[in-house]
Design a protein around this motif. Structure first.
Motif, PDB file in Angstrom:
ATOM      1  N   ILE A 104      -7.146   0.404   1.008  1.00  9.72           N
ATOM      2  CA  ILE A 104      -7.897   0.280   2.263  1.00  9.72           C
ATOM      3  C   ILE A 104      -6.938   0.097   3.437  1.00  9.72           C
ATOM      4  O   ILE A 104      -7.097   0.725   4.496  1.00  9.72           O
ATOM      5  CB  ILE A 104      -8.890  -0.887   2.173  1.00  9.72           C
ATOM      6  N   ILE A 105      -5.927  -0.762   3.254  1.00 12.80           N
ATOM      7  CA  ILE A 105      -4.956  -0.989   4.331  1.00 12.80           C
ATOM      8  C   ILE A 105      -4.207   0.302   4.650  1.00 12.80           C
ATOM      9  O   ILE A 105      -4.015   0.654   5.823  1.00 12.80           O
ATOM     10  CB  ILE A 105      -3.977  -2.101   3.927  1.00 12.80           C
TER      11      ILE A 105
ATOM     12  N   SER B  94      -3.440   4.695   8.364  1.00 10.84           N
ATOM     13  CA  SER B  94      -3.268   6.141   8.484  1.00 10.84           C
ATOM     14  C   SER B  94      -4.215   6.714   9.523  1.00 10.84           C
ATOM     15  O   SER B  94      -3.854   7.630  10.283  1.00 10.84           O
ATOM     16  CB  SER B  94      -3.502   6.805   7.124  1.00 10.84           C
ATOM     17  N   THR B  95      -5.426   6.172   9.593  1.00 12.35           N
ATOM     18  CA  THR B  95      -6.385   6.628  10.611  1.00 12.35           C
ATOM     19  C   THR B  95      -5.994   6.141  12.000  1.00 12.35           C
ATOM     20  O   THR B  95      -6.053   6.889  12.979  1.00 12.35           O
ATOM     21  CB  THR B  95      -7.796   6.128  10.255  1.00 12.35           C
TER      22      THR B  95
ATOM     23  N   THR C 241       4.938  -0.654   9.687  1.00 18.14           N
ATOM     24  CA  THR C 241       3.747  -1.296  10.236  1.00 18.14           C
ATOM     25  C   THR C 241       2.798  -1.733   9.128  1.00 18.14           C
ATOM     26  O   THR C 241       2.279  -2.854   9.132  1.00 18.14           O
ATOM     27  CB  THR C 241       3.023  -0.334  11.195  1.00 18.14           C
ATOM     28  N   GLY C 242       2.558  -0.856   8.165  1.00 20.67           N
ATOM     29  CA  GLY C 242       1.657  -1.192   7.065  1.00 20.67           C
ATOM     30  C   GLY C 242       2.176  -2.334   6.214  1.00 20.67           C
ATOM     31  O   GLY C 242       1.419  -3.244   5.843  1.00 20.67           O
TER      32      GLY C 242
ATOM     33  N   LEU D  68       1.902   1.863  -2.933  1.00 24.01           N
ATOM     34  CA  LEU D  68       0.945   2.790  -2.317  1.00 24.01           C
ATOM     35  C   LEU D  68       1.239   3.062  -0.846  1.00 24.01           C
ATOM     36  O   LEU D  68       1.152   4.205  -0.396  1.00 24.01           O
ATOM     37  CB  LEU D  68      -0.481   2.241  -2.469  1.00 24.01           C
ATOM     38  N   LEU D  69       1.564   2.030  -0.079  1.00 28.06           N
ATOM     39  CA  LEU D  69       1.758   2.216   1.355  1.00 28.06           C
ATOM     40  C   LEU D  69       2.872   3.203   1.684  1.00 28.06           C
ATOM     41  O   LEU D  69       2.705   4.023   2.596  1.00 28.06           O
ATOM     42  CB  LEU D  69       2.025   0.863   2.028  1.00 28.06           C
ATOM     43  N   PRO D  70       4.032   3.179   1.006  1.00 33.45           N
ATOM     44  CA  PRO D  70       5.036   4.207   1.311  1.00 33.45           C
ATOM     45  C   PRO D  70       4.551   5.622   1.036  1.00 33.45           C
ATOM     46  O   PRO D  70       4.957   6.557   1.731  1.00 33.45           O
ATOM     47  CB  PRO D  70       6.209   3.828   0.398  1.00 33.45           C
ATOM     48  N   GLN D  71       3.671   5.791   0.053  1.00 34.04           N
ATOM     49  CA  GLN D  71       3.149   7.132  -0.235  1.00 34.04           C
ATOM     50  C   GLN D  71       2.097   7.567   0.779  1.00 34.04           C
ATOM     51  O   GLN D  71       2.044   8.735   1.168  1.00 34.04           O
ATOM     52  CB  GLN D  71       2.545   7.157  -1.641  1.00 34.04           C
ATOM     53  N   ILE D  72       1.255   6.626   1.218  1.00 36.60           N
ATOM     54  CA  ILE D  72       0.176   6.971   2.148  1.00 36.60           C
ATOM     55  C   ILE D  72       0.694   7.161   3.565  1.00 36.60           C
ATOM     56  O   ILE D  72       0.297   8.096   4.272  1.00 36.60           O
ATOM     57  CB  ILE D  72      -0.927   5.889   2.114  1.00 36.60           C
ATOM     58  N   LEU D  73       1.610   6.283   3.994  1.00 39.60           N
ATOM     59  CA  LEU D  73       2.047   6.268   5.380  1.00 39.60           C
ATOM     60  C   LEU D  73       3.395   6.942   5.614  1.00 39.60           C
ATOM     61  O   LEU D  73       3.774   7.140   6.779  1.00 39.60           O
ATOM     62  CB  LEU D  73       2.129   4.822   5.893  1.00 39.60           C
TER      63      LEU D  73
END
Length: 284
Positions: free
Chosen positions: A118-119, A124-125, A158-159, A226-231
């Motif tokens: 979710i974060i 990302s949005t 940031t994330g 997850l955050l490094p992959q998403i952002l």
């Protein structure tokens, strides 16, 4: 009260259960992981017992070495940013009324309840071009046109800071709450400004807590997945991402275990260094 050393086996009973749990859920799995890191991969995605250093040799290559350095740098930077933001925030938080403090702590706990997925997609949005905050800056006249800030290193930072900041505050809060207010008052009485009193008196008085907080956030950020992959882009992926990739998608468990051993060793070395620094500091 004076602490007396244990004199008979029964004196060790209070720590027997925690020691057993530590051995069962950390020492044994870590030992198995170390053993597998020396195994040899065979065709078909399996591995067999052997003693080979090929997995560690491959990890020490230029490509994976750069990823290790980047992961350590990212974790250290996230820890430093969280401390720079969290220390004054927590100090000012303890100066507020009890009701306001409780409200802020509940909000921070609410952030901790959010899933990493979710974060990641929320930021990302927010950092996108179509529905991100850059559109607000355009409406305010601060930018000419919206732009996307993700994927990128700043988005990953940031994330991770957003996710680790509540941990930072919750670790610092008990120490700041118990801090003697007369320390700052004495410094201001002697002519120090509030900022100088905070930097030269308050912060040094809590140096051990700051070191412990840095270690906690560092280990947390070092395991970011997850955050490094998403952002971020592939060059912003951490070693934890590659460990999962090698173990699950590449079916190379010995090599994944070798990389995981390096992650655990890096965390243990940091803890040992912090312990050495605390021991060398003179007693106040």
């Amino acid at each position: 009260m004076r602490r007396t050393p244990p004199e008979k086996p029964a004196d060790y009973l209070p720590i027997a259960f925690p020691a057993a749990m530590l051995g069962l859920f950390f020492v044994v799995p870590f030992a198995i992981m170390v053993a597998i890191s020396f195994f040899e991969r065979v065709q078909g995605g399996f591995y067999q017992p052997a003693f080979t250093l090929a997995n560690y040799g491959r990890f020490l290559s230029a490509f994976f070495g750069e990823i290790l350095v980047f992961s350590l740098f990212l974790a250290a930077l996230v820890s430093a940013v969280c401390l720079v933001l969290g220390v004054p925030f927590t100090y000012l938080l303890t100066k507020l009324s009890r009701r306001v403090q409780v409200a802020w702590l509940i909000g921070l706990l609410g952030v901790l309840s959010l899933s990493e997925v979710i974060i990641g997609f929320a930021w990302s949005t927010l950092l996108s071009r179509t529905a991100g905050i850059s559109n607000l800056f355009v409406a305010l006249g601060l930018m000419q046109q919206p732009r996307a800030w993700t994927p990128g290193f700043a988005a990953v930072m940031t994330g991770l800071v957003y996710q680790a900041f509540p941990y930072t505050v919750l670790v610092l809060y008990p120490a700041f709450s118990r801090l003697d207010p007369s320390l700052g008052e004495a410094a201001r009485t002697l002519g120090a400004s509030p900022l100088r009193a905070f930097l030269t008196v308050i912060v040094p008085a809590l140096r051990k807590t700051l070191i412990a907080t840095f270690i906690i956030v560092f280990i947390f950020a070092l395991g970011a997945y997850l955050l490094p992959q998403i952002l971020g882009r592939p060059q912003h992926w951490t070693l934890s991402v590659l460990v999962t990739d090698q173990a699950i998608y590449q079916s190379n468990m010995p090599f994944a275990a070798a990389m995981a051993v390096f992650l655990v060793i890096a965390s243990l070395v940091l803890v040992l260094l912090a312990n050495m620094i605390n021991r060398r500091e003179p007693a106040s």
